[in-house]
Enzyme design. Structure first.
Site, PDB file in Angstrom:
ATOM      1  N   HIS A  54       1.203  -0.858   0.265  1.00 52.00           N
ATOM      2  CA  HIS A  54      -0.270  -0.099  -0.179  1.00 52.00           C
ATOM      3  C   HIS A  54       0.655   1.413   0.350  1.00 52.00           C
ATOM      4  CE1 HIS A  54      -4.180  -2.422   1.402  1.00 52.00           C
ATOM      5  NE2 HIS A  54      -3.402  -2.574   0.766  1.00 52.00           N
ATOM      6  N   GLU A  56       1.112   3.252   2.102  1.00 51.17           N
ATOM      7  CA  GLU A  56       2.449   3.548   3.404  1.00 51.17           C
ATOM      8  C   GLU A  56       3.189   3.406   3.451  1.00 51.17           C
ATOM      9  OE1 GLU A  56      -2.332   4.166   4.770  1.00 51.17           O
ATOM     10  OE2 GLU A  56      -1.167   3.236   2.764  1.00 51.17           O
ATOM     11  N   CYS A  79      -5.478   1.708   6.445  1.00 49.35           N
ATOM     12  CA  CYS A  79      -6.568   0.409   6.465  1.00 49.35           C
ATOM     13  C   CYS A  79      -6.351  -0.431   7.870  1.00 49.35           C
ATOM     14  CB  CYS A  79      -5.670  -0.841   5.406  1.00 49.35           C
ATOM     15  SG  CYS A  79      -4.524  -0.997   5.171  1.00 49.35           S
ATOM     16  N   CYS A  88      -2.261  -1.132   6.992  1.00 50.80           N
ATOM     17  CA  CYS A  88      -0.933   0.202   7.250  1.00 50.80           C
ATOM     18  C   CYS A  88      -0.755   1.022   8.899  1.00 50.80           C
ATOM     19  CB  CYS A  88      -1.437   1.108   6.781  1.00 50.80           C
ATOM     20  SG  CYS A  88      -1.451  -0.025   4.183  1.00 50.80           S
ATOM     21  N   ALA A 165     -23.314  10.273 -35.591  1.00 47.51           N
ATOM     22  CA  ALA A 165     -23.156  10.103 -36.834  1.00 47.51           C
ATOM     23  C   ALA A 165     -24.003  10.745 -37.636  1.00 47.51           C
ATOM     24  CB  ALA A 165     -23.511   8.885 -37.019  1.00 47.51           C
ATOM     25  N   TRP A 173     -14.281  10.816 -38.657  1.00 44.58           N
ATOM     26  CA  TRP A 173     -13.621  11.172 -37.712  1.00 44.58           C
ATOM     27  C   TRP A 173     -14.727  12.494 -37.336  1.00 44.58           C
ATOM     28  CZ3 TRP A 173     -12.175   7.368 -34.712  1.00 44.58           C
ATOM     29  CH2 TRP A 173     -11.994   6.654 -35.604  1.00 44.58           C
ATOM     30  N   LEU A 207     -11.698  -0.757 -28.713  1.00 46.11           N
ATOM     31  CA  LEU A 207     -11.692  -0.976 -27.667  1.00 46.11           C
ATOM     32  C   LEU A 207     -10.620  -0.902 -26.330  1.00 46.11           C
ATOM     33  CD1 LEU A 207     -15.211  -2.024 -26.815  1.00 46.11           C
ATOM     34  CD2 LEU A 207     -14.713   0.345 -27.745  1.00 46.11           C
TER      35      LEU A 207
END
Length: 375
Positions: A54, A56, A79, A88, A165, A173, A207
């Site tokens: 983590h 810390e 935590c 932590c 579109a 584009w 994607l």
């Protein structure tokens, strides 16, 4: 009360936390700065990936003995539980820090309580420093804890008259290269990218994140109730993990080896799959932030389900006059039902504008008593 030095350190910690956006799910992004007894920075760290140290711990390792008697400035309450790493709060106690300043209290039942543990050990604790700024960076994880579903950011690109579109279906584009590059940043910060079957069949999008070094590829999700996707689709090329969400009765025999989840249809005869069921499935898989890139039908379904937490619109200075609208049927039939938004940012990207907005807080009922009146 926090000092000016601690405030500067918190801003640095917030900036450090943002370096891991998109890489820590199902964990939060967290940054930490250690100040020695003279107020000098002697250690920095941020949580880089789930299962790793983590923030810390990274900062304490960098500080070494200089942390003793010093101050830990951290964006999220340390935590208080043992998971894949130790608590932590205990690490800070063992390092001998005398003060901990954190921005946001941890809302998760499993990990909260770090501040109380620190105080019980004699550590001075202050919370709330730059909380709004820290929450903004960690909004996806905080939303997922509070709402038990991923944070959803809907992104679209449109002309000035709201078309995504032209009348003939062409869309590449509408916006500039600068805007498209920025979209890859949004993808890199998300745990999952979601599109519908209409977008998949019309554009065959890839994607995956491109052009960002060391980016963790998000889960590519296709909402395809009738399983119309074919094995030739670019989202199935192996460049990033892919999930196809289909209806319970869809024929998926043509998708051997593909990760498929079967979901119920939307309630109340609404078209498509149940958005809440989809988000619940993604949450179970560790997804804490979603970038919705689907077309108007899927976007409308998410808006109707109350599942859009932010909108990012890339607006090109162009007019089409006809063609597909950015948003489809969202269950809104009168102006009184309009989803009102608060604009949080406007930026110029090449010739385009990027407008970021979030749903406006509902207006207070002037008749309803306030909390103070109720008391």
């Amino acid at each position: 009360m926090a000092t000016t030095t601690e405030t500067h350190a918190m801003r640095r910690a917030i900036a450090l936390s943002a370096r891991a956006l998109g890489a820590t799910a199902p964990n939060p992004v967290v940054g930490c700065v250690i100040l020695d007894t003279a107020g000098e920075i002697v250690g920095e760290g941020w949580h880089r990936k789930a299962g790793g140290p983590h923030a810390e711990v990274h900062a304490l390792r960098a500080a070494g003995e200089a942390a003793r008697g010093g101050t830990a400035v951290v964006t999220l309450e340390p935590c208080n539980h043992t998971g894949r790493t130790g608590p932590c709060a205990q690490a800070l106690i063992e390092a001998g820090v005398s003060r901990v300043v954190h921005a946001v209290s941890d809302p998760s039942p499993a990990a909260s309580g770090g501040a109380a543990t620190l105080r019980a050990a004699g550590v001075d604790v202050e919370s709330g420093l730059l909380a709004e700024e820290a929450e903004a960076v960690n909004v996806a994880w905080l939303t997922s804890v509070r709402r038990r579903r991923p944070y959803v950011r809907w992104k679209y690109a449109a002309t000035l008259d709201g078309r995504i579109a032209a009348a003939d279906g062409s869309s590449r584009w509408i916006t500039s290269a600068e805007s498209r590059e920025d979209v890859h940043r949004l993808r890199a910060e998300a745990d999952a990218v979601v599109v519908g079957s209409g977008t998949l069949l019309a554009d065959d999008p890839h994607l995956a994140v491109r052009g960002i070094r060391d980016a963790v590829q998000p889960l590519r999700v296709v909402v395809d109730s009738r399983a119309r996707v074919t094995g030739e689709a670019r989202v199935l090329d192996g460049a990033a993990p892919t999930l196809i969400a289909v209806s319970k009765d869809a024929d998926t025999a043509h998708l051997p080896g593909v990760d498929v989840v079967r979901l119920p249809y939307a309630p109340d005869s609404a078209p498509g799959l149940d958005v809440s069921a989809l988000l619940a499935e993604l949450h179970t898989r560790g997804v804490r932030s979603v970038l919705l890139e689907g077309g108007p039908t899927l976007a409308g379904a998410f808006v109707a389900a109350g599942a859009v937490d932010a909108v990012v619109g890339y607006i090109a200075p162009a007019l089409l006059g006809a063609g597909r609208n950015a948003l489809g049927d969202a269950g809104i039939s009168t102006i009184a039902q309009a989803l009102r938004l608060d604009v949080t940012d406007v930026a110029r990207l090449g010739p385009d504008l990027r407008i970021t907005a979030v749903p406006a807080a509902p207006a207070a009922d002037p008749i309803a008593p306030t909390a103070a009146q109720e008391l």
